[in-house]
Design a protein around this motif. Structure first.
Motif, PDB file in Angstrom:
ATOM      1  N   ASP A 213      12.654 -15.878  -6.187  1.00 30.33           N
ATOM      2  CA  ASP A 213      11.990 -15.063  -7.075  1.00 30.33           C
ATOM      3  C   ASP A 213      12.313 -15.233  -8.463  1.00 30.33           C
ATOM      4  O   ASP A 213      13.398 -15.316  -8.987  1.00 30.33           O
ATOM      5  CB  ASP A 213      12.663 -13.548  -6.730  1.00 30.33           C
ATOM      6  N   PRO A 214      11.340 -15.843  -9.171  1.00 33.00           N
ATOM      7  CA  PRO A 214      11.614 -16.310 -10.657  1.00 33.00           C
ATOM      8  C   PRO A 214      12.081 -15.217 -11.620  1.00 33.00           C
ATOM      9  O   PRO A 214      12.644 -15.520 -12.765  1.00 33.00           O
ATOM     10  CB  PRO A 214      10.370 -16.843 -11.009  1.00 33.00           C
ATOM     11  N   TYR A 215      12.033 -13.967 -11.000  1.00 37.72           N
ATOM     12  CA  TYR A 215      12.526 -12.967 -11.901  1.00 37.72           C
ATOM     13  C   TYR A 215      13.909 -12.139 -11.385  1.00 37.72           C
ATOM     14  O   TYR A 215      14.210 -11.044 -11.816  1.00 37.72           O
ATOM     15  CB  TYR A 215      11.391 -12.063 -12.152  1.00 37.72           C
ATOM     16  N   TRP A 216      14.433 -13.000 -10.429  1.00 33.98           N
ATOM     17  CA  TRP A 216      15.674 -12.415  -9.850  1.00 33.98           C
ATOM     18  C   TRP A 216      16.827 -12.123 -10.823  1.00 33.98           C
ATOM     19  O   TRP A 216      16.897 -12.864 -11.759  1.00 33.98           O
ATOM     20  CB  TRP A 216      16.187 -13.479  -8.931  1.00 33.98           C
ATOM     21  N   THR A 217      17.531 -11.021 -10.606  1.00 35.29           N
ATOM     22  CA  THR A 217      18.509 -10.655 -11.351  1.00 35.29           C
ATOM     23  C   THR A 217      19.672 -10.358 -10.317  1.00 35.29           C
ATOM     24  O   THR A 217      19.526 -10.020  -9.212  1.00 35.29           O
ATOM     25  CB  THR A 217      18.137  -9.527 -12.488  1.00 35.29           C
ATOM     26  N   PRO A 218      21.039 -10.248 -10.925  1.00 33.95           N
ATOM     27  CA  PRO A 218      22.038 -10.069 -10.071  1.00 33.95           C
ATOM     28  C   PRO A 218      22.253  -8.567  -9.790  1.00 33.95           C
ATOM     29  O   PRO A 218      22.951  -8.506  -8.764  1.00 33.95           O
ATOM     30  CB  PRO A 218      23.322 -10.594 -10.919  1.00 33.95           C
TER      31      PRO A 218
ATOM     32  N   MET B 291      11.902 -26.290   8.258  1.00 40.38           N
ATOM     33  CA  MET B 291      13.549 -26.536   8.467  1.00 40.38           C
ATOM     34  C   MET B 291      14.218 -25.630   7.733  1.00 40.38           C
ATOM     35  O   MET B 291      15.483 -25.748   7.550  1.00 40.38           O
ATOM     36  CB  MET B 291      13.630 -27.919   7.713  1.00 40.38           C
ATOM     37  N   LYS B 292      13.805 -24.547   7.269  1.00 37.36           N
ATOM     38  CA  LYS B 292      14.481 -23.288   6.610  1.00 37.36           C
ATOM     39  C   LYS B 292      15.285 -23.671   5.189  1.00 37.36           C
ATOM     40  O   LYS B 292      16.308 -23.252   4.977  1.00 37.36           O
ATOM     41  CB  LYS B 292      15.568 -22.725   7.608  1.00 37.36           C
ATOM     42  N   VAL B 293      15.011 -24.964   4.851  1.00 39.05           N
ATOM     43  CA  VAL B 293      15.480 -25.410   3.302  1.00 39.05           C
ATOM     44  C   VAL B 293      14.884 -24.345   2.199  1.00 39.05           C
ATOM     45  O   VAL B 293      15.638 -24.064   1.377  1.00 39.05           O
ATOM     46  CB  VAL B 293      15.064 -26.868   3.174  1.00 39.05           C
ATOM     47  N   PHE B 294      13.563 -24.143   2.383  1.00 41.27           N
ATOM     48  CA  PHE B 294      12.806 -23.181   1.367  1.00 41.27           C
ATOM     49  C   PHE B 294      12.627 -22.034   2.240  1.00 41.27           C
ATOM     50  O   PHE B 294      12.182 -21.993   3.492  1.00 41.27           O
ATOM     51  CB  PHE B 294      11.404 -23.679   0.956  1.00 41.27           C
ATOM     52  N   ALA B 295      12.441 -20.743   1.720  1.00 37.25           N
ATOM     53  CA  ALA B 295      11.989 -19.707   1.940  1.00 37.25           C
ATOM     54  C   ALA B 295      10.481 -19.477   1.837  1.00 37.25           C
ATOM     55  O   ALA B 295       9.917 -20.443   1.323  1.00 37.25           O
ATOM     56  CB  ALA B 295      12.608 -18.630   1.133  1.00 37.25           C
ATOM     57  N   ASP B 296       9.752 -18.537   2.327  1.00 41.04           N
ATOM     58  CA  ASP B 296       8.354 -18.513   1.999  1.00 41.04           C
ATOM     59  C   ASP B 296       8.099 -18.422   0.559  1.00 41.04           C
ATOM     60  O   ASP B 296       8.957 -17.790  -0.150  1.00 41.04           O
ATOM     61  CB  ASP B 296       7.734 -17.116   2.913  1.00 41.04           C
ATOM     62  N   PRO B 297       6.880 -18.786  -0.096  1.00 37.07           N
ATOM     63  CA  PRO B 297       6.928 -18.679  -1.544  1.00 37.07           C
ATOM     64  C   PRO B 297       7.039 -17.248  -1.921  1.00 37.07           C
ATOM     65  O   PRO B 297       6.219 -16.409  -1.074  1.00 37.07           O
ATOM     66  CB  PRO B 297       5.502 -19.448  -1.489  1.00 37.07           C
ATOM     67  N   CYS B 298       7.415 -17.018  -3.136  1.00 41.60           N
ATOM     68  CA  CYS B 298       7.317 -15.951  -3.710  1.00 41.60           C
ATOM     69  C   CYS B 298       5.984 -15.548  -4.499  1.00 41.60           C
ATOM     70  O   CYS B 298       5.591 -16.490  -5.133  1.00 41.60           O
ATOM     71  CB  CYS B 298       8.487 -15.524  -4.663  1.00 41.60           C
ATOM     72  N   PRO B 299       5.225 -14.467  -4.896  1.00 42.14           N
ATOM     73  CA  PRO B 299       4.139 -14.359  -5.455  1.00 42.14           C
ATOM     74  C   PRO B 299       4.602 -14.236  -6.748  1.00 42.14           C
ATOM     75  O   PRO B 299       5.898 -13.886  -7.424  1.00 42.14           O
ATOM     76  CB  PRO B 299       3.608 -12.939  -5.178  1.00 42.14           C
ATOM     77  N   THR B 300       3.721 -15.082  -7.977  1.00 43.99           N
ATOM     78  CA  THR B 300       3.889 -14.866  -9.239  1.00 43.99           C
ATOM     79  C   THR B 300       2.694 -14.069  -9.929  1.00 43.99           C
ATOM     80  O   THR B 300       1.616 -14.370  -9.352  1.00 43.99           O
ATOM     81  CB  THR B 300       4.365 -16.213  -9.871  1.00 43.99           C
TER      82      THR B 300
END
Length: 190
Positions: free
Chosen positions: A183-188, A157-166
């Protein structure tokens, strides 16, 4: 340890509120880890979830087709009031029983969806605005099962994107963020 949605929402709201209060008006146009939302859009979305899921707790309908602008007047205090009302709504007798609203999903699942937004979006806002955020561990444990169950549908439903690797050794919260397509390591900084 609790598994009542209202208790988990109360903890999540207490952790989200300082992040919302910490957003400076000059940061409203800043991008967030949610590719479709800047800070203003994300705050409005989170507000709309908090308000709409109050109705769903009572078995009523909620309209998510359009998101109003909630960022008028003293919106930071209003966010605290609305999250309090959300907690009260889900603490009402029977709120976690049966199905709710037009979603035709188990009420507990719907309440957990509100918990997911009230846990993940404060992280999004904190990352975008340079704040610290540590989620409630009980909430993270409760959300792992929800995301595992609802993830494929949410991606479709495009609520989540594909999982990011960790990498190995990722925390349960980093794993949860990654499973929602963040991305749990996302920065601005680009």
């Amino acid at each position: 340890m609790t598994d009542k949605i209202s208790d988990l929402l109360e903890k999540a709201a207490a952790l989200a509120e300082p992040v919302v209060r910490g957003v400076d008006d000059l940061q409203l146009g800043v991008r967030t880890p949610c590719a479709d939302y800047d800070v203003r859009d994300l705050l409005n979305h989170l507000f709309h979830v908090v308000v709409g899921f109050q109705a769903l707790a009572a078995g009523k309908e909620a309209d998510f087709s359009q998101t109003p602008d909630y960022l008028e007047g003293n919106w930071r205090d209003r966010f605290a009031v609305e999250t309090g009302l959300l907690v009260e709504a889900w603490a009402a007798p029977g709120a976690e029983e049966g199905t709710t609203g037009g979603m035709n999903l188990p009420a507990r699942t719907v309440g957990s969806m509100a918990l997911l937004d009230l846990t993940v979006h404060p992280w999004d806002l904190a990352r975008a605005t340079g704040q610290d955020f540590t989620p409630d561990e009980e909430g993270i444990r409760a959300l792992g099962a929800l995301v595992a169950e609802m993830g494929p549908t949410a991606r479709q439903m495009k609520v989540f994107a594909d999982p990011c690797p960790t990498p190995g050794g990722a925390t349960p919260f980093e794993e949860l963020l990654a499973s929602t397509g963040r991305d749990p390591y996302w920065t601005p900084n680009p």
